[in-house]
Motif scaffolding. Sequence first.
Motif, PDB file in Angstrom:
ATOM      1  N   THR A  13       0.006  85.496  10.034  1.00 55.08           N
ATOM      2  CA  THR A  13       0.239  86.713   9.234  1.00 55.08           C
ATOM      3  C   THR A  13       0.392  87.930  10.133  1.00 55.08           C
ATOM      4  OG1 THR A  13      -1.005  85.786   7.378  1.00 55.08           O
ATOM      5  CG2 THR A  13      -0.688  88.181   7.414  1.00 55.08           C
ATOM      6  N   ARG A  14      -0.457  88.029  11.147  1.00 53.03           N
ATOM      7  CA  ARG A  14      -0.339  89.162  12.078  1.00 53.03           C
ATOM      8  C   ARG A  14       1.022  89.163  12.760  1.00 53.03           C
ATOM      9  NH1 ARG A  14      -5.619  87.562  13.528  1.00 53.03           N
ATOM     10  NH2 ARG A  14      -4.823  86.662  15.487  1.00 53.03           N
ATOM     11  N   LEU A  15       1.503  87.996  13.127  1.00 52.97           N
ATOM     12  CA  LEU A  15       2.814  87.898  13.778  1.00 52.97           C
ATOM     13  C   LEU A  15       3.920  88.342  12.825  1.00 52.97           C
ATOM     14  CD1 LEU A  15       4.479  87.013  16.219  1.00 52.97           C
ATOM     15  CD2 LEU A  15       4.479  84.682  15.298  1.00 52.97           C
ATOM     16  N   ARG A  16       3.848  87.921  11.574  1.00 52.97           N
ATOM     17  CA  ARG A  16       4.867  88.326  10.590  1.00 52.97           C
ATOM     18  C   ARG A  16       4.842  89.832  10.355  1.00 52.97           C
ATOM     19  NH1 ARG A  16       2.561  83.508   7.021  1.00 52.97           N
ATOM     20  NH2 ARG A  16       3.643  81.765   8.045  1.00 52.97           N
ATOM     21  N   LEU A  17       3.658  90.393  10.300  1.00 51.96           N
ATOM     22  CA  LEU A  17       3.556  91.845  10.095  1.00 51.96           C
ATOM     23  C   LEU A  17       4.134  92.608  11.283  1.00 51.96           C
ATOM     24  CD1 LEU A  17      -0.038  92.047   8.551  1.00 51.96           C
ATOM     25  CD2 LEU A  17       2.139  92.404   7.367  1.00 51.96           C
ATOM     26  N   ARG A  18       3.874  92.109  12.488  1.00 51.13           N
ATOM     27  CA  ARG A  18       4.442  92.779  13.677  1.00 51.13           C
ATOM     28  C   ARG A  18       5.964  92.719  13.669  1.00 51.13           C
ATOM     29  NH1 ARG A  18      -0.131  90.548  16.537  1.00 51.13           N
ATOM     30  NH2 ARG A  18       1.091  88.741  17.180  1.00 51.13           N
ATOM     31  N   ARG A  19       6.514  91.605  13.184  1.00 46.20           N
ATOM     32  CA  ARG A  19       7.973  91.492  13.130  1.00 46.20           C
ATOM     33  C   ARG A  19       8.568  92.487  12.144  1.00 46.20           C
ATOM     34  NH1 ARG A  19       8.404  84.856  12.988  1.00 46.20           N
ATOM     35  NH2 ARG A  19       7.963  84.508  15.203  1.00 46.20           N
ATOM     36  N   VAL A  20       7.908  92.665  11.012  1.00 46.85           N
ATOM     37  CA  VAL A  20       8.397  93.648  10.042  1.00 46.85           C
ATOM     38  C   VAL A  20       8.343  95.048  10.644  1.00 46.85           C
ATOM     39  CG1 VAL A  20       8.004  94.690   7.784  1.00 46.85           C
ATOM     40  CG2 VAL A  20       7.735  92.229   8.070  1.00 46.85           C
ATOM     41  N   CYS A  21       7.264  95.349  11.346  1.00 49.91           N
ATOM     42  CA  CYS A  21       7.152  96.668  11.992  1.00 49.91           C
ATOM     43  C   CYS A  21       8.231  96.846  13.050  1.00 49.91           C
ATOM     44  CB  CYS A  21       5.768  96.823  12.618  1.00 49.91           C
ATOM     45  SG  CYS A  21       4.434  96.948  11.397  1.00 49.91           S
ATOM     46  N   LEU A  22       8.565  95.760  13.758  1.00 50.25           N
ATOM     47  CA  LEU A  22       9.639  95.830  14.748  1.00 50.25           C
ATOM     48  C   LEU A  22      10.969  96.110  14.060  1.00 50.25           C
ATOM     49  CD1 LEU A  22      10.532  95.515  17.687  1.00 50.25           C
ATOM     50  CD2 LEU A  22      10.747  93.055  17.287  1.00 50.25           C
ATOM     51  N   TYR A  27      15.357 100.146  12.627  1.00 47.85           N
ATOM     52  CA  TYR A  27      16.019 101.086  11.696  1.00 47.85           C
ATOM     53  C   TYR A  27      15.884 102.524  12.192  1.00 47.85           C
ATOM     54  CZ  TYR A  27      16.638  97.735   7.822  1.00 47.85           C
ATOM     55  OH  TYR A  27      17.040  96.717   7.016  1.00 47.85           O
ATOM     56  N   LEU A  28      14.664 102.908  12.521  1.00 48.97           N
ATOM     57  CA  LEU A  28      14.398 104.294  12.898  1.00 48.97           C
ATOM     58  C   LEU A  28      15.118 104.668  14.195  1.00 48.97           C
ATOM     59  CD1 LEU A  28      10.603 104.526  11.997  1.00 48.97           C
ATOM     60  CD2 LEU A  28      12.591 105.223  10.634  1.00 48.97           C
ATOM     61  N   PRO A  33      21.668 107.800  16.891  1.00 53.00           N
ATOM     62  CA  PRO A  33      23.139 107.882  16.870  1.00 53.00           C
ATOM     63  C   PRO A  33      23.676 108.383  15.528  1.00 53.00           C
ATOM     64  CG  PRO A  33      22.410 105.589  16.813  1.00 53.00           C
ATOM     65  CD  PRO A  33      21.219 106.414  17.127  1.00 53.00           C
ATOM     66  N   MET A  34      22.998 108.037  14.430  1.00 53.77           N
ATOM     67  CA  MET A  34      23.442 108.530  13.129  1.00 53.77           C
ATOM     68  C   MET A  34      23.380 110.057  13.073  1.00 53.77           C
ATOM     69  SD  MET A  34      21.591 105.854  10.532  1.00 53.77           S
ATOM     70  CE  MET A  34      21.829 106.965   9.160  1.00 53.77           C
ATOM     71  N   SER A  35      22.289 110.613  13.569  1.00 55.71           N
ATOM     72  CA  SER A  35      22.123 112.069  13.539  1.00 55.71           C
ATOM     73  C   SER A  35      23.157 112.761  14.413  1.00 55.71           C
ATOM     74  CB  SER A  35      20.708 112.443  13.996  1.00 55.71           C
ATOM     75  OG  SER A  35      19.735 111.875  13.134  1.00 55.71           O
ATOM     76  N   GLY A  55      14.821 106.583   3.816  1.00 52.54           N
ATOM     77  CA  GLY A  55      13.962 106.194   2.696  1.00 52.54           C
ATOM     78  C   GLY A  55      14.134 104.734   2.307  1.00 52.54           C
ATOM     79  N   LEU A  56      15.413 104.289   2.280  1.00 51.15           N
ATOM     80  CA  LEU A  56      15.674 102.893   1.935  1.00 51.15           C
ATOM     81  C   LEU A  56      15.101 101.942   2.990  1.00 51.15           C
ATOM     82  CD1 LEU A  56      19.342 103.121   0.596  1.00 51.15           C
ATOM     83  CD2 LEU A  56      17.270 102.609  -0.725  1.00 51.15           C
ATOM     84  N   ALA A  57      15.283 102.296   4.274  1.00 50.88           N
ATOM     85  CA  ALA A  57      14.768 101.457   5.352  1.00 50.88           C
ATOM     86  C   ALA A  57      13.257 101.317   5.273  1.00 50.88           C
ATOM     87  CB  ALA A  57      15.182 102.036   6.709  1.00 50.88           C
ATOM     88  N   VAL A  58      12.591 102.459   5.061  1.00 54.94           N
ATOM     89  CA  VAL A  58      11.121 102.434   4.965  1.00 54.94           C
ATOM     90  C   VAL A  58      10.697 101.642   3.730  1.00 54.94           C
ATOM     91  CG1 VAL A  58       9.076 103.863   4.598  1.00 54.94           C
ATOM     92  CG2 VAL A  58      10.824 104.577   6.243  1.00 54.94           C
ATOM     93  N   SER A  59      11.413 101.791   2.625  1.00 55.81           N
ATOM     94  CA  SER A  59      11.060 101.082   1.394  1.00 55.81           C
ATOM     95  C   SER A  59      11.206  99.573   1.549  1.00 55.81           C
ATOM     96  CB  SER A  59      11.935 101.559   0.237  1.00 55.81           C
ATOM     97  OG  SER A  59      11.734 102.932   0.001  1.00 55.81           O
ATOM     98  N   ILE A  60      12.326  99.139   2.158  1.00 56.22           N
ATOM     99  CA  ILE A  60      12.552  97.701   2.362  1.00 56.22           C
ATOM    100  C   ILE A  60      11.431  97.096   3.197  1.00 56.22           C
ATOM    101  CG2 ILE A  60      14.043  96.021   3.521  1.00 56.22           C
ATOM    102  CD1 ILE A  60      16.421  97.846   2.705  1.00 56.22           C
ATOM    103  N   ASN A  61      11.112  97.767   4.294  1.00 53.40           N
ATOM    104  CA  ASN A  61      10.059  97.243   5.168  1.00 53.40           C
ATOM    105  C   ASN A  61       8.683  97.378   4.546  1.00 53.40           C
ATOM    106  OD1 ASN A  61      11.128  96.556   8.170  1.00 53.40           O
ATOM    107  ND2 ASN A  61      12.417  98.103   7.218  1.00 53.40           N
TER     108      ASN A  61
END
Length: 373
Positions: A13-22, A27-28, A33-35, A55-61
């Motif tokens: 579970t810790r590994l999966r959570l770290r992957r989501v944070c990555l 995204y961030l 380059p977008m800015s 907002g969408l990126a943060v919501s998905i993750n």
Amino acid sequence: MSGRPARQFDRETRLRLRRVCLGLLSYLMFLVPMSIAVHAGSSTMGWSGVAVFTGLAVSINGVALAAIASGWSKRFADPSLLVPQLVAAMLLALGMIHFFEGEARSVLLLLFVAVFFFGLFGLDTRRYLLLTIGTAVGYAGLSTWELASAGASQDAWLMEALRFSALVVVTIWMSFIGGYFASIRRRVATQRKELEAANARLRELSIRDELTGLYNRRHLTERLEQESERSRRYGQGFSVALIDIDHFKAINDTHGHAVGDEVLVQFAAILRLQARFVDHVGQAPERTLGRFGGEEFMIILPGTPLAGARVCLERMRAAVARTPFETSAGPLVATFSAGLAEQREDEPSQALLQRADEALYRAKQAGRDRLES
């Protein structure tokens, strides 16, 4: 006032959570380059569009993090939710790229490459290629709709074809490379499991008596220490029995050591069978029965007082006495003597064992085929 203890997650579970944070970090990072593109006027999305993307990126993750942290995702075949996250990332990338043009559009196609890199965590070649097809179809459909709606020139169509072909080539190669890494990951996982199983077998062999299959002196000594420690900690007493086959030397001297080994094997089988009917002893995790050395065996009876231990051993003694041992020298009859001892408060395990040994000696001296405590 003490706070609520933090929830502890298992390693997976810790590994999966770290992957989501990555993934969220990826995204961030693209906000830079977008800015720049928005500031340079190469995008029609404006700063409000950047805010929506963020907002969408943060919501998905955030949804993925919540599903994994709560354990809800474990009901699926892929508890990491990798494929849904990748599909969401692809759709978000396609939606964002629609608002960019020129060189900025070409640069931001790297979003798809980043998504494919994220797929290294779990996609095989087949799923990579499906992701490639989905990306190609999505981008081709988006580009065709944009160019047709704008009545674009031939040069614009050629430029978009160039971007499309580059995207397809890169994602196909990444599919094969990612699939190759996935196969390596599977082989490593398989080898790790095989190594763990081999180590477990070696551990089991190291604590087993080769002849009888019972646990050996090393394991019994460790088990006795563990039971003694548990008794001191929780105040639950236990008993120990040392068993010795009567006149075993005479069997070896008369019929040979091979016949003696046959008797030992069958004797151990009888004890094992009888131990199944004894509370605690018959439970595999307890591992309380073994060959202590030569013709001597030990039984540890957790939570059993001396009177209960005597009942158990009398039943074993009767079973051995009435069972002929079928050997290559013909049927043989054997009996055993046993010494019993119940642990005293704060008594060291070696002192307990010494008392059981002394009781065994008294049983031998008193005529054998008996129990003493």
